[in-house]
Design an enzyme around this catalytic site. Structure first.
Site, PDB file in Angstrom:
ATOM      1  N   GLY A 188       0.822  -1.206   0.000  1.00  0.00           N
ATOM      2  CA  GLY A 188       0.000   0.000   0.000  1.00  0.00           C
ATOM      3  C   GLY A 188       0.853   1.251   0.000  1.00  0.00           C
ATOM      4  O   GLY A 188       0.579   2.223   0.707  1.00  0.00           O
ATOM      5  N   ALA A 189       1.892   1.252  -0.842  1.00  0.00           N
ATOM      6  CA  ALA A 189       2.927   2.286  -0.757  1.00  0.00           C
ATOM      7  C   ALA A 189       2.687   3.498  -1.648  1.00  0.00           C
ATOM      8  O   ALA A 189       3.524   4.399  -1.679  1.00  0.00           O
ATOM      9  CB  ALA A 189       4.288   1.674  -1.099  1.00  0.00           C
TER      10      ALA A 189
ATOM     11  N   TYR B 194     -14.169  -4.087  10.703  1.00  0.00           N
ATOM     12  CA  TYR B 194     -12.862  -3.429  10.682  1.00  0.00           C
ATOM     13  C   TYR B 194     -12.123  -3.719  11.989  1.00  0.00           C
ATOM     14  O   TYR B 194     -10.942  -4.102  11.982  1.00  0.00           O
ATOM     15  CB  TYR B 194     -13.021  -1.920  10.490  1.00  0.00           C
ATOM     16  CG  TYR B 194     -11.706  -1.179  10.524  1.00  0.00           C
ATOM     17  CD1 TYR B 194     -10.774  -1.337   9.495  1.00  0.00           C
ATOM     18  CD2 TYR B 194     -11.378  -0.340  11.588  1.00  0.00           C
ATOM     19  CE1 TYR B 194      -9.550  -0.672   9.520  1.00  0.00           C
ATOM     20  CE2 TYR B 194     -10.162   0.330  11.618  1.00  0.00           C
ATOM     21  CZ  TYR B 194      -9.247   0.160  10.584  1.00  0.00           C
ATOM     22  OH  TYR B 194      -8.037   0.815  10.620  1.00  0.00           O
TER      23      TYR B 194
END
Length: 304
Positions: free
Chosen positions: A23-24, A176
């Site tokens: 997720g960069a 979540y």
């Protein structure tokens, strides 16, 4: 030496080391990748979109022209993509640190390519699979680490083993929180297994506090608009939110099984330090049960 008040200024030189950051292309992952590249590391950017990854790398090179980076296609909601990414990373000469940063927050109920509820599937199962597939590669690295990103949301989390894919009921926040508790149960069980195997790898975790990132895109628009003008009082910027991640990934003196988060306002904001999760995150029996379920669902068997 205990880590206290860790910020980007405390990131040491990383020349010669290789990091894989998931997720960069945005948010915490982008700022983590940027700092590491700026300190001389080779950074592999695990992203779903090549276009977004290229834009992120161009932004980083605008600041650090010599930055050494590579795009790794990665969709944590797709086991085939995870396996393909692990193979690409496996072709690198080395891998020293895996930073499991990517995640999603509070979407409507959806399913991954493999039929898993997306928050549990991406945030936990994807992370679990990727880590397991890269563990042997990491073992060959120098002072290797696995970093797993959790959240303060784990405090209200509960693993619903009887409805693991939320087929009977679905709560955006509830699932979540469940995925973030799963992240910590995963880290602590991995830590126990690595120690028992006398592995050189250490497993650690972090949480960003409350950070202004793309994860908040599923918050109600009115809430975001009302909070934005005063967000600095109780919300880290994305760059500040990356401080606990960086502390976990490169901090001097980090020990296996530690958990890092912000130091101020009840772990909401501020420089990073070691923090403590809720006791349920360290319980052994739920962790073992989750591990077995995760291996069965992903088909990934760990070498420890």
């Amino acid at each position: 030496m205990a880590i206290r008040n860790f910020t980007d200024k405390d990131v040491p030189d990383q020349s010669g080391r290789v990091f894989f950051v998931t997720g960069a292309n945005s948010g915490l992952g982008y700022h983590t990748a940027k700092l590491l590249a700026g300190r001389g590391a080779r950074v592999l950017l695990g992203c779903r979109s090549e276009e977004k990854a290229e834009l992120a790398m161009a932004d980083i090179r605008a600041v650090y022209p010599e930055a050494d980076m590579r795009f790794i296609p990665l969709d944590l909601g797709n086991l085939k993509s995870i396996r393909d990414a692990a193979k690409l990373v496996g072709q690198e000469p080395r891998l020293d640190v895996l930073v499991n940063n990517a995640g999603i927050m509070m979407p409507p109920r959806e399913e991954t390519a493999d039929g898993f509820e997306t928050q549990f599937g991406v945030n936990h199962l994807g992370t679990f699979a990727l880590t397991g597939l890269l563990l042997d590669k990491l073992a060959e690295g120098e002072a290797p680490r696995v970093v797993i990103t959790s959240s303060m949301a784990h405090r209200s989390g509960r693993i619903d083993f009887d409805d693991i894919n939320a087929e009977d009921s679905y709560s955006r926040w509830g699932r979540y929180a469940m995925s973030k508790l799963a992240n910590l149960l995963h880290m602590y069980e991995l830590d126990r297994r690595l120690r028992a195997a006398d592995s050189p790898i250490i497993a650690v975790a972090c949480h960003p506090g409350v950070a202004d990132t793309e994860l908040t895109k599923n918050f109600p628009g009115l809430v975001v608009s009302l909070l934005r003008p005063v967000s600095g009082l109780f919300m880290n910027s994305a760059a500040q939110g990356a401080w606990p991640t960086l502390a976990a990934a490169v901090g001097d003196g980090v020990e296996a099984g530690q958990y890092f988060g912000p130091s101020r306002n009840g772990e909401w904001i501020g420089p990073a330090r070691e923090v403590q999760p809720r006791p349920k995150a360290k319980r052994i029996e739920p962790a073992k049960r989750l591990w077995a379920v995760s291996e069965e669902m992903t088909g990934v068997k760990y070498p420890v």
